[in-house]
Write an enzyme that holds these catalytic residues in place. Structure first.
Site, short mmCIF file in Angstrom:
data_model
loop_
_atom_site.label_atom_id
_atom_site.label_comp_id
_atom_site.label_asym_id
_atom_site.label_seq_id
_atom_site.Cartn_x
_atom_site.Cartn_y
_atom_site.Cartn_z
N ARG A 242 0.78 -1.17 0.17
CA ARG A 242 -0.05 -0.20 -0.22
C ARG A 242 1.16 1.28 0.11
O ARG A 242 1.87 1.19 0.62
CB ARG A 242 -1.19 0.31 1.14
N GLU A 271 -4.11 7.03 -5.32
CA GLU A 271 -4.27 6.54 -6.34
C GLU A 271 -5.62 6.85 -7.45
O GLU A 271 -6.62 6.81 -6.54
CB GLU A 271 -4.23 5.16 -6.12
N HIS A 290 -1.40 -0.17 -9.95
CA HIS A 290 -1.73 -1.05 -8.65
C HIS A 290 -2.35 -2.71 -9.81
O HIS A 290 -3.71 -2.28 -9.34
CB HIS A 290 -2.74 -1.20 -8.84
C1 DGY Z 1 -5.59 -6.64 -2.88
O1 DGY Z 1 -5.84 -7.49 -2.97
O2 DGY Z 1 -5.43 -5.89 -1.56
C2 DGY Z 1 -4.29 -6.18 -4.17
O3 DGY Z 1 -3.69 -4.81 -3.27
C3 DGY Z 1 -4.55 -6.27 -4.88
O4 DGY Z 1 -4.40 -5.83 -6.44
#
Ligand code: DGY
Length: 323
Positions: A242, A271, A290
């Protein structure tokens, strides 16, 4: 009449793989798919959920206290992600709404991408592709695009959970890297050749640092100016977890000052990242939008798991993956 009563409406905030639609329709449910070009705003989300019994949400949908207050009638929420930092889980519990996520099925896809970012940086693949494409490839260069071999280098993994362990295995078995890690929990099953370190020791010793912890109050801004100062000046930082785990302003500074060698980021704050963001002007920085779980295999399985969470929740049964 009874059959009609069992039919429930699920609000789905973005189109996901077909398997989800098939499984929900097989149960006789109705799917309300958001048809806007941008994701629903918090207000639109609340409004659409008024007519729904369940919500299938994305990591970009913010489900906060206000959402739960206004949508306390929901029977279940399934997040189409493993990370659930977009959801106020305490509020969900207060309103007694079960929340599910999609663990395990995106582990390999995400660790593959982390490895891809590592290789792209270490071998200068991105500038080399641009060089060839832009007609600058005039002759073979004995000293051009010299990168770093991975064999014998130290990979520091912050958070040795499922994805961290998957990356460790690929990096050690496939590339001959030494693995060190930090972890909040002691797991007995961890490969004994991986060495556990404090964060400071890990940052000091790693040629590549890869982040695989979840976002929570203790990991927000975990890596800032002080941490970049400790890292080796050639070291790369990789983030597929993240964006908020790295202090992005400090990262821009560290890259500009040459405190570290580069960054490979699949996640940022915010994002999407604006094309004018200073991060796009920093040297040796590669950014992907992402896409950690973006494989056909992972997304199909995520759709299946999220749908199974919804189906179970609507029947009042325990969710297969409840948080
Ligand atoms: C999640 O599932 O948390 C991922 O970041 C998606 O790509």
């Amino acid at each position: 009449m009874l059959e009609l009563k069992k039919r429930k409406t699920i609000f789905l905030t973005r189109k996901i793989p077909e398997i989800a639609f098939r499984l929900l329709r097989e149960e006789g449910h109705i799917i309300e798919l958001w048809d806007g070009t941008s994701p629903p705003t918090p207000g639109e989300l609340i409004q659409k959920c008024q007519e729904a019994d369940a919500l299938l949400s994305m990591l970009s949908d913010r489900l906060d206290e206000n959402f739960f207050k206004k949508c306390s009638h929901l029977k279940v929420i399934a997040n189409y992600a493993v990370g659930v930092n977009n959801i106020d889980l305490k509020a969900a519990a207060r309103y007694n709404i079960p929340v599910g996520n999609t663990p395990d099925v995106l582990t390999e896809a995400t660790s593959d991408l982390a490895l891809g970012l590592i290789l792209t940086l270490a071998r200068n693949i991105f500038p080399a592709i641009q060089n060839a494409k832009q007609g600058e490839w005039k002759k073979w260069e004995p000293l051009g695009f010299l990168g770093m071999e991975l064999k014998g280098k130290t990979l520091g993994i912050i958070g040795l959970g499922r994805i961290g362990q998957s990356l460790a295995k690929k990096a050690q078995n496939g590339f001959g890297m030494n693995i060190i890690y930090t972890s909040r929990t002691k797991t007995k099953t961890i490969n004994p050749s991986y060495k556990r370190h404090t964060l400071q020791e890990l940052l000091k010793s790693s040629d590549i640092v890869s982040i695989h912890t979840d976002l929570n109050p203790s990991t927000e801004n975990l890596i800032g100016h002080k941490e970049f100062e400790i890292m080796k000046s050639h070291a790369y930082i990789i983030n597929t977890a993240r964006g908020e785990i790295i202090n992005q302003k400090a990262l821009v500074g560290a890259l500009k000052m040459g405190l570290i060698g580069g960054a490979g980021l699949d996640v940022t704050t915010p994002e999407p990242l604006s094309p004018n963001d200073p991060l796009f002007q920093t040297p040796n920085t590669i950014i992907t939008p992402h896409i950690g779980s973006a494989t056909v295999e992972a997304r199909d399985l995520m759709a299946t798991l999220a749908t199974k969470n919804i189906i179970a929740g609507l029947k009042g049964e325990p969710l297969p993956n409840r948080l």
